[in-house]
Design a protein around this motif. Sequence first.
Motif, PDB file in Angstrom:
ATOM      1  N   GLY A  57       0.823  -1.211   0.000  1.00 13.53           N
ATOM      2  CA  GLY A  57       0.000   0.000   0.000  1.00 13.53           C
ATOM      3  C   GLY A  57       0.847   1.247   0.000  1.00 13.53           C
ATOM      4  O   GLY A  57       2.060   1.196   0.227  1.00 13.53           O
ATOM      5  N   PRO A  58       0.230   2.389  -0.261  1.00 16.93           N
ATOM      6  CA  PRO A  58       0.987   3.644  -0.271  1.00 16.93           C
ATOM      7  C   PRO A  58       1.485   3.978   1.135  1.00 16.93           C
ATOM      8  O   PRO A  58       0.884   3.568   2.126  1.00 16.93           O
ATOM      9  N   TRP A  59       2.580   4.693   1.198  1.00 15.47           N
ATOM     10  CA  TRP A  59       3.128   5.112   2.485  1.00 15.47           C
ATOM     11  C   TRP A  59       3.279   6.624   2.495  1.00 15.47           C
ATOM     12  O   TRP A  59       3.574   7.239   1.468  1.00 15.47           O
ATOM     13  N   THR A  60       3.115   7.209   3.655  1.00 17.23           N
ATOM     14  CA  THR A  60       3.106   8.650   3.824  1.00 17.23           C
ATOM     15  C   THR A  60       4.506   9.245   3.701  1.00 17.23           C
ATOM     16  O   THR A  60       5.475   8.689   4.201  1.00 17.23           O
ATOM     17  N   MET A  61       4.562  10.412   3.059  1.00 21.05           N
ATOM     18  CA  MET A  61       5.823  11.161   2.975  1.00 21.05           C
ATOM     19  C   MET A  61       6.125  11.803   4.327  1.00 21.05           C
ATOM     20  O   MET A  61       5.218  12.135   5.086  1.00 21.05           O
ATOM     21  N   GLY A  62       7.404  11.960   4.591  1.00 18.91           N
ATOM     22  CA  GLY A  62       7.819  12.639   5.815  1.00 18.91           C
ATOM     23  C   GLY A  62       7.661  14.141   5.685  1.00 18.91           C
ATOM     24  O   GLY A  62       7.190  14.660   4.670  1.00 18.91           O
ATOM     25  N   LYS A  66      10.312  14.402   0.822  1.00 14.80           N
ATOM     26  CA  LYS A  66      11.189  13.615  -0.044  1.00 14.80           C
ATOM     27  C   LYS A  66      11.333  12.195   0.480  1.00 14.80           C
ATOM     28  O   LYS A  66      11.344  11.246  -0.297  1.00 14.80           O
ATOM     29  N   ASN A  67      11.470  12.067   1.767  1.00 14.90           N
ATOM     30  CA  ASN A  67      11.697  10.774   2.399  1.00 14.90           C
ATOM     31  C   ASN A  67      10.410  10.277   3.055  1.00 14.90           C
ATOM     32  O   ASN A  67       9.529  11.058   3.385  1.00 14.90           O
ATOM     33  N   PRO A  68      10.318   8.962   3.263  1.00 16.31           N
ATOM     34  CA  PRO A  68       9.097   8.424   3.870  1.00 16.31           C
ATOM     35  C   PRO A  68       9.038   8.709   5.369  1.00 16.31           C
ATOM     36  O   PRO A  68      10.056   8.867   6.027  1.00 16.31           O
ATOM     37  N   LYS A  69       7.829   8.753   5.861  1.00 13.74           N
ATOM     38  CA  LYS A  69       7.611   8.846   7.302  1.00 13.74           C
ATOM     39  C   LYS A  69       8.152   7.551   7.915  1.00 13.74           C
ATOM     40  O   LYS A  69       7.954   6.467   7.369  1.00 13.74           O
TER      41      LYS A  69
END
Length: 161
Positions: A57-62, A66-69
């Motif tokens: 599934g999609p993952w949230t941006m931080g 640019k980087n993932p949470k």
Amino acid sequence: MLQDDAPDTADTTEEPIKEARLWRDRGWTAKVVKNNDDDGWAVEMYTRGQAEPALVGPWTMGRDKKNPKPLDTAAFNTLVKTASEVIRRHEQAQAALHHKEQRVGAVLVTLDIVVEDDEAHALLAARDADGAQLAQVRVPASFRLSAASAAAWVDGGFVRP
């Protein structure tokens, strides 16, 4: 916290890993990966010993966009619960594909496909209103149970179709 119906996958030989993009605990692994379809991120949930993910599934941006949470306990627990539900629904769908029922008066006729690598087949069975088995025969896995085929089998005295 996880619900009681979540699979018990505790393994004392596996050390938990709790990193920003990789969590492993209780037989589950969550990996945050670059989403190949766009500029975002995705999370993959694996069960121990499986090469394919049970859930992607999609993952949230931080905050830097640019980087993932980073993964955390609450997110991991939610992912485990969601992936467990996906697996449970898949298993239910598979079971429904392999089990059919038709009623002929007070007789319940069932067809259960037995999946075996070397000799797939099905068991055609009949039960009375009290649940007592009246008959059971082995039929090809390709046998189609319908109202007409069930009635013909019952009316014909349970002779192998």
